[in-house]
Design an enzyme around this catalytic site. Structure first.
Site, PDB file in Angstrom:
ATOM      1  N   ARG A   1     -17.767  -3.431  10.213  1.00  0.00           N
ATOM      2  CA  ARG A   1     -16.413  -3.015  10.597  1.00  0.00           C
ATOM      3  C   ARG A   1     -16.420  -1.640  11.248  1.00  0.00           C
ATOM      4  O   ARG A   1     -17.154  -0.759  10.811  1.00  0.00           O
ATOM      5  CB  ARG A   1     -15.509  -2.992   9.351  1.00  0.00           C
ATOM      6  CG  ARG A   1     -14.854  -4.327   9.083  1.00  0.00           C
ATOM      7  CD  ARG A   1     -14.169  -4.382   7.767  1.00  0.00           C
ATOM      8  NE  ARG A   1     -13.277  -3.271   7.482  1.00  0.00           N
ATOM      9  CZ  ARG A   1     -12.545  -3.163   6.370  1.00  0.00           C
ATOM     10  NH1 ARG A   1     -12.607  -4.126   5.469  1.00  0.00           N
ATOM     11  NH2 ARG A   1     -11.766  -2.143   6.163  1.00  0.00           N
TER      12      ARG A   1
ATOM     13  N   ARG B   1       0.811  -1.227   0.000  1.00  0.00           N
ATOM     14  CA  ARG B   1       0.000   0.000   0.000  1.00  0.00           C
ATOM     15  C   ARG B   1       0.835   1.263   0.000  1.00  0.00           C
ATOM     16  O   ARG B   1       0.326   2.347   0.230  1.00  0.00           O
ATOM     17  CB  ARG B   1      -0.864   0.037   1.251  1.00  0.00           C
ATOM     18  CG  ARG B   1      -2.013  -0.878   1.161  1.00  0.00           C
ATOM     19  CD  ARG B   1      -3.026  -0.467   2.183  1.00  0.00           C
ATOM     20  NE  ARG B   1      -3.885  -1.577   2.389  1.00  0.00           N
ATOM     21  CZ  ARG B   1      -5.178  -1.485   2.572  1.00  0.00           C
ATOM     22  NH1 ARG B   1      -5.756  -0.324   2.614  1.00  0.00           N
ATOM     23  NH2 ARG B   1      -5.893  -2.560   2.738  1.00  0.00           N
TER      24      ARG B   1
ATOM     25  N   ARG C   1      -9.551   7.126   4.884  1.00  0.00           N
ATOM     26  CA  ARG C   1      -8.972   5.986   4.142  1.00  0.00           C
ATOM     27  C   ARG C   1      -8.779   6.335   2.668  1.00  0.00           C
ATOM     28  O   ARG C   1      -7.787   5.944   2.059  1.00  0.00           O
ATOM     29  CB  ARG C   1      -9.868   4.751   4.302  1.00  0.00           C
ATOM     30  CG  ARG C   1      -9.724   4.126   5.686  1.00  0.00           C
ATOM     31  CD  ARG C   1     -10.921   3.271   6.065  1.00  0.00           C
ATOM     32  NE  ARG C   1     -11.135   2.142   5.192  1.00  0.00           N
ATOM     33  CZ  ARG C   1     -12.291   1.470   5.144  1.00  0.00           C
ATOM     34  NH1 ARG C   1     -13.306   1.832   5.891  1.00  0.00           N
ATOM     35  NH2 ARG C   1     -12.403   0.437   4.337  1.00  0.00           N
TER      36      ARG C   1
HETATM   37  P1  AP5 Z   1      -8.661  -3.277   4.476  1.00  0.00           P
HETATM   38  O1  AP5 Z   1      -9.463  -4.210   5.300  1.00  0.00           O
HETATM   39  O2  AP5 Z   1      -7.763  -3.858   3.467  1.00  0.00           O
HETATM   40  O3  AP5 Z   1      -9.640  -2.225   3.817  1.00  0.00           O
HETATM   41  P2  AP5 Z   1      -9.595  -1.415   2.418  1.00  0.00           P
HETATM   42  O4  AP5 Z   1      -8.392  -1.496   1.585  1.00  0.00           O
HETATM   43  O5  AP5 Z   1     -10.006  -0.058   2.841  1.00  0.00           O
HETATM   44  O6  AP5 Z   1     -10.572  -2.138   1.528  1.00  0.00           O
HETATM   45  P3  AP5 Z   1     -11.936  -2.610   1.926  1.00  0.00           P
HETATM   46  O7  AP5 Z   1     -11.858  -3.941   2.612  1.00  0.00           O
HETATM   47  O8  AP5 Z   1     -12.652  -1.531   2.697  1.00  0.00           O
HETATM   48  O9  AP5 Z   1     -12.699  -2.679   0.515  1.00  0.00           O
HETATM   49  P4  AP5 Z   1     -12.696  -3.767  -0.618  1.00  0.00           P
HETATM   50  O10 AP5 Z   1     -12.123  -3.160  -1.835  1.00  0.00           O
HETATM   51  O11 AP5 Z   1     -12.129  -5.064  -0.157  1.00  0.00           O
HETATM   52  O12 AP5 Z   1     -14.282  -3.892  -0.843  1.00  0.00           O
HETATM   53  P5  AP5 Z   1     -15.286  -5.089  -0.526  1.00  0.00           P
HETATM   54  O13 AP5 Z   1     -15.093  -6.200  -1.479  1.00  0.00           O
HETATM   55  O14 AP5 Z   1     -15.291  -5.443   0.922  1.00  0.00           O
HETATM   56  O15 AP5 Z   1      -7.766  -2.357   5.418  1.00  0.00           O
HETATM   57  C1  AP5 Z   1      -8.318  -1.778   6.597  1.00  0.00           C
HETATM   58  C2  AP5 Z   1      -7.234  -0.989   7.325  1.00  0.00           C
HETATM   59  O16 AP5 Z   1      -6.144  -1.879   7.730  1.00  0.00           O
HETATM   60  C3  AP5 Z   1      -6.523   0.102   6.497  1.00  0.00           C
HETATM   61  O17 AP5 Z   1      -7.263   1.324   6.502  1.00  0.00           O
HETATM   62  C4  AP5 Z   1      -5.176   0.216   7.233  1.00  0.00           C
HETATM   63  O18 AP5 Z   1      -5.308   0.970   8.407  1.00  0.00           O
HETATM   64  C5  AP5 Z   1      -4.873  -1.233   7.627  1.00  0.00           C
HETATM   65  N1  AP5 Z   1      -4.070  -1.930   6.587  1.00  0.00           N
HETATM   66  C6  AP5 Z   1      -4.487  -2.919   5.759  1.00  0.00           C
HETATM   67  N2  AP5 Z   1      -3.486  -3.296   4.935  1.00  0.00           N
HETATM   68  C7  AP5 Z   1      -2.415  -2.514   5.255  1.00  0.00           C
HETATM   69  C8  AP5 Z   1      -1.108  -2.405   4.740  1.00  0.00           C
HETATM   70  N3  AP5 Z   1      -0.678  -3.161   3.724  1.00  0.00           N
HETATM   71  N4  AP5 Z   1      -0.280  -1.484   5.308  1.00  0.00           N
HETATM   72  C9  AP5 Z   1      -0.668  -0.708   6.328  1.00  0.00           C
HETATM   73  N5  AP5 Z   1      -1.918  -0.746   6.851  1.00  0.00           N
HETATM   74  C10 AP5 Z   1      -2.792  -1.645   6.318  1.00  0.00           C
HETATM   75  O19 AP5 Z   1     -16.700  -4.376  -0.890  1.00  0.00           O
HETATM   76  C11 AP5 Z   1     -17.184  -3.276  -0.170  1.00  0.00           C
HETATM   77  C12 AP5 Z   1     -18.706  -3.265  -0.234  1.00  0.00           C
HETATM   78  O20 AP5 Z   1     -19.115  -3.050  -1.574  1.00  0.00           O
HETATM   79  C13 AP5 Z   1     -19.374  -4.581   0.201  1.00  0.00           C
HETATM   80  O21 AP5 Z   1     -20.563  -4.293   0.874  1.00  0.00           O
HETATM   81  C14 AP5 Z   1     -19.663  -5.309  -1.132  1.00  0.00           C
HETATM   82  O22 AP5 Z   1     -20.787  -6.156  -1.043  1.00  0.00           O
HETATM   83  C15 AP5 Z   1     -19.907  -4.135  -2.056  1.00  0.00           C
HETATM   84  N6  AP5 Z   1     -19.476  -4.392  -3.434  1.00  0.00           N
HETATM   85  C16 AP5 Z   1     -18.336  -5.015  -3.827  1.00  0.00           C
HETATM   86  N7  AP5 Z   1     -18.252  -5.049  -5.161  1.00  0.00           N
HETATM   87  C17 AP5 Z   1     -19.357  -4.411  -5.623  1.00  0.00           C
HETATM   88  C18 AP5 Z   1     -19.858  -4.117  -6.928  1.00  0.00           C
HETATM   89  N8  AP5 Z   1     -19.180  -4.491  -8.035  1.00  0.00           N
HETATM   90  N9  AP5 Z   1     -21.015  -3.435  -7.039  1.00  0.00           N
HETATM   91  C19 AP5 Z   1     -21.707  -3.076  -5.935  1.00  0.00           C
HETATM   92  N10 AP5 Z   1     -21.308  -3.327  -4.670  1.00  0.00           N
HETATM   93  C20 AP5 Z   1     -20.149  -3.996  -4.520  1.00  0.00           C
END
Ligand code: AP5
Length: 221
Positions: A164, A90, A175
């Site tokens: 979450r 990241r 974020r």
């Molecule tokens: P992390 O848990 O990785 O969160 P993120 O990167 O912010 O990504 P998300 O999990 O929020 O989203 P996603 O893209 O996976 O979407 P999802 O499929 O769930 O990280 C959390 C925290 O941990 C960070 O802020 C940081 O503090 C720390 N961290 C993590 N990795 C780190 C690193 N490498 N270094 C340092 N710190 C780190 O989908 C979201 C929603 O949308 C769901 O409800 C889903 O049903 C819906 N959805 C999905 N696809 C679609 C679609 N095509 N159309 C409509 N709805 C959809």
């Protein structure tokens, strides 16, 4: 050939949702840094405490914590034939750390390394995040709004879905800022290496998966 897939995209772009499906179909372990960190927090470990301070502000967790977790995880036996990295690297610093990890685990072996960039405008993402719910048992990701769910209960496990703590409007904004400042520049870095495959993440879940699967099948061996 060993498949090494890296998923990059803003929060809520669907990386987790798509990784779960690809991981099932291609039998690749899903390495989700966010989930690994949340497990540390739940266990009450010192690492978890340090991580929690950053996560609740929408900031990146210190590199020495994440890169160590990833290095150890990628050395496990189930990663021998490949893996999907969801949420790592990241930052440019983490990308350099990952280069060193790849050197250590793969040496001169040829691998199918690809970076899938989940491209989507930020506007629709807060709505996705605040309506996201997850099953604490099977890990499946749901959306109360787009999936028109009557109740927040997992249809497979029949238990209440959880939300979450960082899925609030305020933390989501932080974020996004962190993503555009620290993570997005990696697309340029990996594009210069010819590794990036762009996925239109604004489509519905099935359409996004069809694009992803096609790209994987085209690139894989
Ligand atoms: P992390 O848990 O990785 O969160 P993120 O990167 O912010 O990504 P998300 O999990 O929020 O989203 P996603 O893209 O996976 O979407 P999802 O499929 O769930 O990280 C959390 C925290 O941990 C960070 O802020 C940081 O503090 C720390 N961290 C993590 N990795 C780190 C690193 N490498 N270094 C340092 N710190 C780190 O989908 C979201 C929603 O949308 C769901 O409800 C889903 O049903 C819906 N959805 C999905 N696809 C679609 C679609 N095509 N159309 C409509 N709805 C959809």
């Amino acid at each position: 050939m060993k498949r090494e897939y890296i998923f990059i995209g803003p929060p809520g772009s669907g990386k987790g949702t798509q990784t779960i499906m690809l991981s099932r179909d291609f039998k690749l372990p899903h390495i989700d840094t966010g989930a690994l960190l949340r497990a540390e927090i739940a266990s009450g470990s010192e690492i978890g405490e340090r991580a929690n301070e950053r996560i609740k502000k929408g900031q990146l967790v210190p590199i020495e914590i994440v890169s160590e977790i990833i290095k150890n995880r990628l050395k496990e036996k189930d990663c021998e034939n490949g893996f999907i990295l969801d949420g790592y690297p990241r930052s440019l610093e983490q990308a350099q750390a990952l280069d060193r990890i790849f050197e250590e685990i793969d040496g001169q072996n040829k691998t199918d390394r690809k970076v899938f960039y989940f491209e989507i405008e930020e506007d629709s993402l807060v709505e996705r995040l605040i309506n996201r719910r997850t099953c604490p048992k099977c890990g499946e990701i749901f959306n109360l709004k787009t999936m028109k769910m009557d109740k927040a209960v997992c249809p497979h496990c029949n238990i209440e879905l959880t939300q979450r703590k960082d899925d609030t409007v305020e933390v989501a904004k932080a974020r996004f800022e962190t993503y555009f400042r620290e993570t997005h520049p990696l697309i340029d870095l990996y594009s210069k290496r010819g590794l990036v495959c762009t996925i239109d993440a604004a489509q519905d879940i099935k359409t996004v998966y069809a694009q992803l699967k096609k790209a994987v099948e085209k690139n894989g061996n």
